[in-house]
Scaffold this motif. Structure first.
Motif, PDB file in Angstrom:
ATOM      1  N   ALA A 137       0.962  -0.762   0.058  1.00 28.75           N
ATOM      2  CA  ALA A 137      -0.377   0.219  -0.478  1.00 28.75           C
ATOM      3  C   ALA A 137       0.880   1.278  -0.023  1.00 28.75           C
ATOM      4  CB  ALA A 137      -1.307   0.195   1.081  1.00 28.75           C
ATOM      5  N   ALA A 138       1.589   0.923   0.894  1.00 29.95           N
ATOM      6  CA  ALA A 138       2.938   2.457   0.774  1.00 29.95           C
ATOM      7  C   ALA A 138       3.340   2.669  -0.173  1.00 29.95           C
ATOM      8  CB  ALA A 138       3.615   2.293   1.410  1.00 29.95           C
ATOM      9  N   VAL A 139       3.642   1.474  -1.239  1.00 29.04           N
ATOM     10  CA  VAL A 139       4.751   1.627  -2.485  1.00 29.04           C
ATOM     11  C   VAL A 139       3.505   2.072  -3.322  1.00 29.04           C
ATOM     12  CG1 VAL A 139       5.717   0.453  -4.220  1.00 29.04           C
ATOM     13  CG2 VAL A 139       6.764   0.017  -2.281  1.00 29.04           C
ATOM     14  N   VAL A 140       2.232   2.186  -3.341  1.00 31.83           N
ATOM     15  CA  VAL A 140       1.246   2.417  -4.003  1.00 31.83           C
ATOM     16  C   VAL A 140       1.031   3.846  -4.293  1.00 31.83           C
ATOM     17  CG1 VAL A 140      -0.925   2.281  -4.756  1.00 31.83           C
ATOM     18  CG2 VAL A 140       0.054  -0.149  -4.745  1.00 31.83           C
ATOM     19  N   VAL A 141       0.922   4.368  -3.157  1.00 30.26           N
ATOM     20  CA  VAL A 141       0.101   5.523  -2.388  1.00 30.26           C
ATOM     21  C   VAL A 141       1.584   6.201  -2.940  1.00 30.26           C
ATOM     22  CG1 VAL A 141       0.778   7.556  -0.669  1.00 30.26           C
ATOM     23  CG2 VAL A 141      -0.970   5.437  -0.452  1.00 30.26           C
ATOM     24  N   GLU A 142       3.076   5.924  -3.019  1.00 32.69           N
ATOM     25  CA  GLU A 142       4.720   6.361  -3.787  1.00 32.69           C
ATOM     26  C   GLU A 142       4.022   6.409  -5.121  1.00 32.69           C
ATOM     27  OE1 GLU A 142       9.154   5.897  -3.484  1.00 32.69           O
ATOM     28  OE2 GLU A 142       8.151   4.625  -2.033  1.00 32.69           O
ATOM     29  N   LEU A 143       3.710   5.679  -5.704  1.00 36.39           N
ATOM     30  CA  LEU A 143       4.039   5.805  -7.518  1.00 36.39           C
ATOM     31  C   LEU A 143       2.923   6.440  -7.851  1.00 36.39           C
ATOM     32  CD1 LEU A 143       4.753   1.816  -8.038  1.00 36.39           C
ATOM     33  CD2 LEU A 143       6.004   3.561  -8.764  1.00 36.39           C
ATOM     34  N   LYS A 144       1.756   6.576  -6.875  1.00 34.91           N
ATOM     35  CA  LYS A 144       0.660   7.739  -7.341  1.00 34.91           C
ATOM     36  C   LYS A 144       1.418   9.692  -7.151  1.00 34.91           C
ATOM     37  CE  LYS A 144      -3.437   5.792  -6.423  1.00 34.91           C
ATOM     38  NZ  LYS A 144      -5.143   4.707  -5.733  1.00 34.91           N
ATOM     39  N   LEU A 145       2.133   9.344  -6.159  1.00 33.63           N
ATOM     40  CA  LEU A 145       2.760  10.726  -5.740  1.00 33.63           C
ATOM     41  C   LEU A 145       3.562  11.006  -7.321  1.00 33.63           C
ATOM     42  CD1 LEU A 145       2.923  10.531  -2.229  1.00 33.63           C
ATOM     43  CD2 LEU A 145       0.998  12.274  -3.592  1.00 33.63           C
ATOM     44  N   LEU A 146       4.228  10.213  -7.343  1.00 29.92           N
ATOM     45  CA  LEU A 146       4.710  10.084  -8.611  1.00 29.92           C
ATOM     46  C   LEU A 146       4.974  10.207  -9.673  1.00 29.92           C
ATOM     47  CD1 LEU A 146       8.849  10.007  -9.037  1.00 29.92           C
ATOM     48  CD2 LEU A 146       8.458   7.304  -9.334  1.00 29.92           C
ATOM     49  N   MET A 147       3.494   9.475  -9.987  1.00 29.79           N
ATOM     50  CA  MET A 147       2.898   9.731 -11.723  1.00 29.79           C
ATOM     51  C   MET A 147       2.397  10.729 -11.168  1.00 29.79           C
ATOM     52  SD  MET A 147       1.216   5.945 -12.656  1.00 29.79           S
ATOM     53  CE  MET A 147       0.814   6.886 -13.548  1.00 29.79           C
ATOM     54  N   SER A 148       1.867  11.376 -10.007  1.00 27.15           N
ATOM     55  CA  SER A 148       0.751  13.221  -9.974  1.00 27.15           C
ATOM     56  C   SER A 148       2.160  14.156 -10.872  1.00 27.15           C
ATOM     57  CB  SER A 148      -0.060  13.140  -9.315  1.00 27.15           C
ATOM     58  OG  SER A 148      -0.463  14.529  -8.937  1.00 27.15           O
ATOM     59  N   ALA A 149       3.419  13.546 -10.059  1.00 31.55           N
ATOM     60  CA  ALA A 149       4.096  15.044 -10.589  1.00 31.55           C
ATOM     61  C   ALA A 149       4.821  14.984 -11.424  1.00 31.55           C
ATOM     62  CB  ALA A 149       5.884  14.727  -9.409  1.00 31.55           C
ATOM     63  N   ARG A 150       5.197  13.488 -12.155  1.00 26.93           N
ATOM     64  CA  ARG A 150       5.339  13.100 -13.085  1.00 26.93           C
ATOM     65  C   ARG A 150       4.219  14.054 -15.088  1.00 26.93           C
ATOM     66  NH1 ARG A 150       9.809  12.518 -11.850  1.00 26.93           N
ATOM     67  NH2 ARG A 150      10.771  10.462 -12.068  1.00 26.93           N
ATOM     68  N   ALA A 151       3.270  13.675 -14.064  1.00 24.44           N
ATOM     69  CA  ALA A 151       2.819  14.753 -14.993  1.00 24.44           C
ATOM     70  C   ALA A 151       2.219  15.811 -15.227  1.00 24.44           C
ATOM     71  CB  ALA A 151       0.870  13.483 -15.070  1.00 24.44           C
ATOM     72  N   ALA A 152       2.480  16.560 -14.429  1.00 25.73           N
ATOM     73  CA  ALA A 152       2.582  17.840 -14.630  1.00 25.73           C
ATOM     74  C   ALA A 152       3.404  18.555 -15.037  1.00 25.73           C
ATOM     75  CB  ALA A 152       3.058  18.094 -12.743  1.00 25.73           C
ATOM     76  N   THR A 153       4.788  17.131 -14.760  1.00 24.88           N
ATOM     77  CA  THR A 153       6.326  18.089 -15.483  1.00 24.88           C
ATOM     78  C   THR A 153       6.070  17.554 -16.917  1.00 24.88           C
ATOM     79  OG1 THR A 153       7.736  17.229 -13.742  1.00 24.88           O
ATOM     80  CG2 THR A 153       8.861  17.097 -16.173  1.00 24.88           C
ATOM     81  N   ILE A 154       5.010  16.567 -17.363  1.00 23.43           N
ATOM     82  CA  ILE A 154       5.072  16.178 -19.016  1.00 23.43           C
ATOM     83  C   ILE A 154       3.974  17.889 -19.480  1.00 23.43           C
ATOM     84  CG2 ILE A 154       3.721  15.141 -20.771  1.00 23.43           C
ATOM     85  CD1 ILE A 154       4.670  12.854 -18.814  1.00 23.43           C
ATOM     86  N   ALA A 155       2.995  18.307 -18.734  1.00 21.22           N
ATOM     87  CA  ALA A 155       1.590  19.192 -18.859  1.00 21.22           C
ATOM     88  C   ALA A 155       2.635  20.453 -19.073  1.00 21.22           C
ATOM     89  CB  ALA A 155       0.728  19.960 -17.986  1.00 21.22           C
TER      90      ALA A 155
END
Length: 72
Positions: free
Chosen positions: A15-33
């Motif tokens: 569960a902790a890994v999933v949360v960490e990955l969701k945060l990382l993906m959100s940051a990456r999506a912002a960078t891509i935008a």
């Protein structure tokens, strides 16, 4: 010689890994935008010249001028 398999992660660890990955993906999506907006702006700047902007002809650089449409 007996090899014991590695232990599986617990539910909490997963569960902790999933949360960490969701945060990382959100940051990456912002960078891509942000990068997509920057690319669009740079492409707009590259496409502008003295014919389609208020830039002086001397700022067009050494690009080859388009051929005249009519020789008459």
């Amino acid at each position: 010689m007996s090899v014991t398999p590695p232990s599986l992660p617990s539910y909490e660890e997963l569960a902790a890994v999933v949360v960490e990955l969701k945060l990382l993906m959100s940051a990456r999506a912002a960078t891509i935008a942000e990068q997509a907006m920057r690319i669009a702006e740079l492409e707009r700047q590259v496409a502008s010249d003295s014919r389609n902007s208020s830039k002086p002809p001397s700022s067009d650089g050494l690009r080859k001028k388009p051929a005249p449409k009519s020789l008459q």
